[in-house]
Structures are given as C-alpha cells and as structure tokens.
Design an enzyme around this catalytic site. Structure first.
Site, PDB file in Angstrom:
ATOM      1  N   GLY A  28      23.469  50.238  59.161  1.00 18.26           N
ATOM      2  CA  GLY A  28      23.118  50.422  60.576  1.00 18.26           C
ATOM      3  C   GLY A  28      21.655  50.151  60.870  1.00 18.26           C
ATOM      4  O   GLY A  28      20.945  49.548  60.063  1.00 18.26           O
ATOM      5  N   HIS A  34      20.611  41.457  59.934  1.00 13.70           N
ATOM      6  CA  HIS A  34      22.039  41.807  59.948  1.00 13.70           C
ATOM      7  C   HIS A  34      22.830  40.848  60.837  1.00 13.70           C
ATOM      8  O   HIS A  34      23.914  40.390  60.464  1.00 13.70           O
ATOM      9  CB  HIS A  34      22.242  43.224  60.486  1.00 13.70           C
ATOM     10  CG  HIS A  34      21.599  44.307  59.683  1.00 13.70           C
ATOM     11  ND1 HIS A  34      20.470  44.965  60.095  1.00 13.70           N
ATOM     12  CD2 HIS A  34      21.947  44.854  58.487  1.00 13.70           C
ATOM     13  CE1 HIS A  34      20.144  45.879  59.200  1.00 13.70           C
ATOM     14  NE2 HIS A  34      21.007  45.830  58.213  1.00 13.70           N
ATOM     15  N   SER A 182      15.211  47.507  58.295  1.00 14.35           N
ATOM     16  CA  SER A 182      15.294  48.727  59.117  1.00 14.35           C
ATOM     17  C   SER A 182      14.095  49.627  58.842  1.00 14.35           C
ATOM     18  O   SER A 182      13.667  50.393  59.699  1.00 14.35           O
ATOM     19  CB  SER A 182      16.586  49.478  58.807  1.00 14.35           C
ATOM     20  OG  SER A 182      17.697  48.613  58.956  1.00 14.35           O
TER      21      SER A 182
END
Lengths: 276, 276
Positions: A28, A34, A182
């Site tokens: 996530g 991504h 991230s």
C-alpha cells in the site's frame, strides 16, 4: 473494481475469472512505482489483481512496521482505473492464531538486505507464497528497486515449481533520480534533497564502469567518498555483486548489480542499478 | 496409464485434465497401504495421479536413503488398473544444481519423529509443496500410518493457503496387525514375527483407556513393559499425545494419539492409533 478482505472471497472471485491473471502484491501507500507495475499487468492480462497488505512478518522488531505509512482510501482511488480486484486481508486473516509455516530461500538471502535484516526475506517469501496460493496468478509483477527481493522470489518460484511467471519492472524515479518509495514520505525537505545522493552514486559507478574501470573495490570507494560528502547520509552497505548469485565481486564482469542501503537521518533507503 | 519423468510433461498433462485430480505422493515400493490411497483417489476423482520419488531431502545422513527398497516395474504394474498418470522425476529434476528453497512447519515438527529425525519434516514439506505445485491436485491422499506427517502437511496446507484438500486414509495392516510399510521388507523371518509387538502394544493402550485408565504415564509404562518382553525390540519412543498439538499429555482426554517408534533389529518401525 471489487475490494475483498477475506481469502475465501478472493478465491471465489479467482475461480470465476477467465483468462490470465496479472498480480501486483503491495504494502500500500502507492506511488508511481507501484502504478507502473499495475499498468504493465493491465497491458499483459485480461484480469488484474492488486493486494495491499503491510506484512508484519517481514519487519524486524526494531523496524518501522507500526509507523509504515498507510492510506487505503487514497490507494483505492489510484487503483480504480487500472484494477479488477483489490485484496486487502487483515493480519488475522493472513496469520491466524498458531500460524507457524515458513517458506525460505537460503544462500541468496545471506547477503545485502538479508545480512542486515535477519528474517526479512523469510517474511517476504512466506507472504508471497501465501498470496500466490490465494490469488493463483499467471504473472506476478515486482519492481527492480528491490533487486534482491526479485532475485529471491524468482528463486523461490523456480525451486518450488510455482506455476507462474515473475515479471520485473524498471525502478521509477523522481526528477532528481531518487527511487520512488513509500518510505520517502519519512524525509523532511532537507533530507529529501540529500537523498538524491544515492542515485548520484549509482550514476558515478555506471560512469566509472563505462570508462573502463575494472576494480570493483575502487568503484565502491569512489561511491563511498561521494556519499560521505552528504552530511545527512550514513552508509549501511555499498555492494558491487554478481547479478545472479548476489556475491560481491572484485573484478568487474558484466552484468553486475550495484546496490546500496543508506540512512538519510533515521530513514533507511535502498537503491540499485544493473550494469549490462 | 501415462508415465512421465519431467516436470514440464507433468504440467502439460495436468493442463489437459478436466475435472478434479486426486493425487497420491509415494516413495514407491508400493504395498496395500499405498493402493488403498490410490483406490480412494479413484473413487473420488475422475483423474488420478501417483508420484514415485524417493526424496533424498527427508533422509538423515545416517538413514536408509541408499538402501530404501525400489522396484519401479512392479510399482507400475500395481498402479496400472487404478491410475491415469504416474510421475517419476529424477533427483536432478526435483533438486537441480543450486537448489536452496525450503518449506517448513515449526512447532508440530519439534516432537515425536521430528525430535529424533532432525530435518526430516523440512524435507517432507518441501517435496510435498513442490509436488503440489507441479501436479496441482484438488485432493491429496495420505496414510494415517504416518500420523505426524499428515498433521504437518495439513498444517502446511492451511497456513500457506494451498488450494486443495488433504484426505487421510486408515492404516492398512497385515493379519497379525503389523502396519504395512515398505521398510517391512528389511525384516527377516524372526524379526517379522517380533514386529507384531508394536500393534499389540497399541491394542493394550486402547484396552486400558477403554477400561477407564486416565493416567497416560501408567499406560506408557505398561506398553513399555510389553514391548520389552520382545528381545528383538528396542524402543525409541512411546507417546501419548494430544491428537492436534501432538504434545504429550498426562491425563487422558479423548481424542488422543498413541504412537511409537521401535527398532526391530536394525529396522526402525513406527505405528500409531487414534483413540476417540
């Protein structure tokens, strides 16, 4: 786009899916890196599955599992135009009480990230094996940014005869060369600027090799000196290794993997480049 | 019946197979115990696959890998009426050079066979995971004779979310109660007679429990005394354990697993019974 939270629902949807399934496992807090994987999966398969799961088993006890950035609503908005199924299991769904089975690749995991993050790759290979069994993809997409992870997962798939293809996609970078991650969100303004030193060091290695330098030790040293000029940076390792075995080399013989882990303030960043 | 030796051929045949596939992994030198598994698979599935592979990874360095009995021609004749595909890979096909990936169930493998045969279950779970990935069965059949193996494989399938059902079939016995085993062939005439003491000890435990004995220690002791009357027998362990956790119990609370490993001459035999 359908969002499912249980293994059973994911399985049912998978069984109803015709044609090849492309799968992008993520933790996530998605970024362009991504999305490049999801786009590639979209190009190559009639059905695309993305998982979002911050896998506790791949974080060490003093690592950033709790503070790892999470924003599922934003992730889902980013995935919506590209994705058929998003699988977001809970920790309990993935690791019920009494969970105690592990998939491990030896050898390749003794070096680089594996050497400084004990247990990390066991956590990665275990969760990826579980996700592969649940999603049953035809192709799975990983970023070259995590070079050792890709090598370890390819080895697992080959050794354990998993019936799928692992596709590696190029690292996506910011304008100054910083690899998308991230964890970049941990950096303050000054640190963010300093973080570009990782890419500059990789470019330096590339230049030296292309100019004919054959001594890997000399290249590591020049990279070290470049990075040490940046006061915010603390080198964890700089590696020039065989791109297949991941073992350190003395004499440059292409292809080689140049990789590093560097702390910028408290934030640990990794990056790499393959010279071919 | 088609006999294949490569993973690629097995995969191709599997992809052409419609309907559910029942799978019986074996180490060959088949007996009525194996055939009972194949018959069960035949009843429950339109397609039946049997593998024959003496897995080097589940034998310890001082165990009987080299002398383990092999007779593929006889095995194939026995399988012919019941089986669609026999998969007989070579060691090299299953474990190519540089092989180094492992599947491991912790906890359950610390006791009983796992305690006296270090590495055994890691070898079993690794090869079974590989075979499951190659054959992609809907149901896999194992004998209750290897009680801990069944428990470990069920745990692996559950924990790693493998998409198949593990079916356990009852132990098949000779007239005097000796559990069928490929290793029974190691016994000479006198030893073969002596080997019946394992089953007599299990029957004694059953009788004591059914008469109301609650003290597991007392039952283990009576079993020990019975087996020790047999001069050829050397006890490795006698266990009365929780049938799920496999942990030793003090006080009988059904269901319990009564199991043992006993050497008859140089031949190591195991047997068990579940009291419910």
């Amino acid at each position: 786009m359908i969002v499912v939270k249980t293994i059973e629902e994911m399985r049912e949807l998978r069984e109803e899916t015709a044609g090849s399934v492309g799968f992008v496992p993520t933790m996530g807090y998605l970024h362009e890196g991504h999305l490049s994987l999801v786009k590639k999966a979209r190009e190559e398969n009639p059905a695309v599955v993305v998982s979002i799961f911050v896998n506790p088993m791949q974080f060490g006890p003093r690592e950033d599992f709790k503070s790892y950035p999470r924003d599922t609503r934003r992730d889902l908005a980013m995935l919506e135009p590209l994705t058929d199924i998003v699988f977001i299991p809970s920790d309990k769904e993935m690791y019920p009480k009494d969970y105690d089975s592990w998939v491990e690749v030896k050898g390749l995991t003794d070096v680089l990230e594996g050497a400084v993050r004990p247990g990390h790759f066991r956590g990665v290979t275990t969760v990826v094996a579980k996700l592969f069994n649940i999603v049953a993809p035809d192709k799975a997409y990983f970023g070259q940014k995590d070079a050792q992870q890709v090598a370890v997962i390819k080895k697992m798939v080959k050794d354990l005869n998993m019936n799928l293809e692992v596709v590696t996609c190029p690292t996506v970078r910011e304008k100054d060369g910083l690899a998308m991650s991230s964890r970049n969100t941990y950096l303050n303004g000054e640190q963010r600027k300093a973080a570009a030193v990782l890419y500059r060091a990789l470019m330096l290695a590339q230049e030296l090799v292309f100019r004919g330098e054959k001594d890997a030790g000399a290249i590591r040293l020049e990279m070290k000196e470049l990075i040490e000029k940046e006061p915010q940076a603390n080198i964890e390792y700089i590696s020039i290794a065989d791109n297949e075995t991941l073992k350190e080399i003395h004499h440059i013989k292409l292809p080689v993997l140049v990789s590093m882990a560097v702390k910028i303030g408290k934030t640990r960043l990794i990056d790499n480049i393959v010279l071919e």
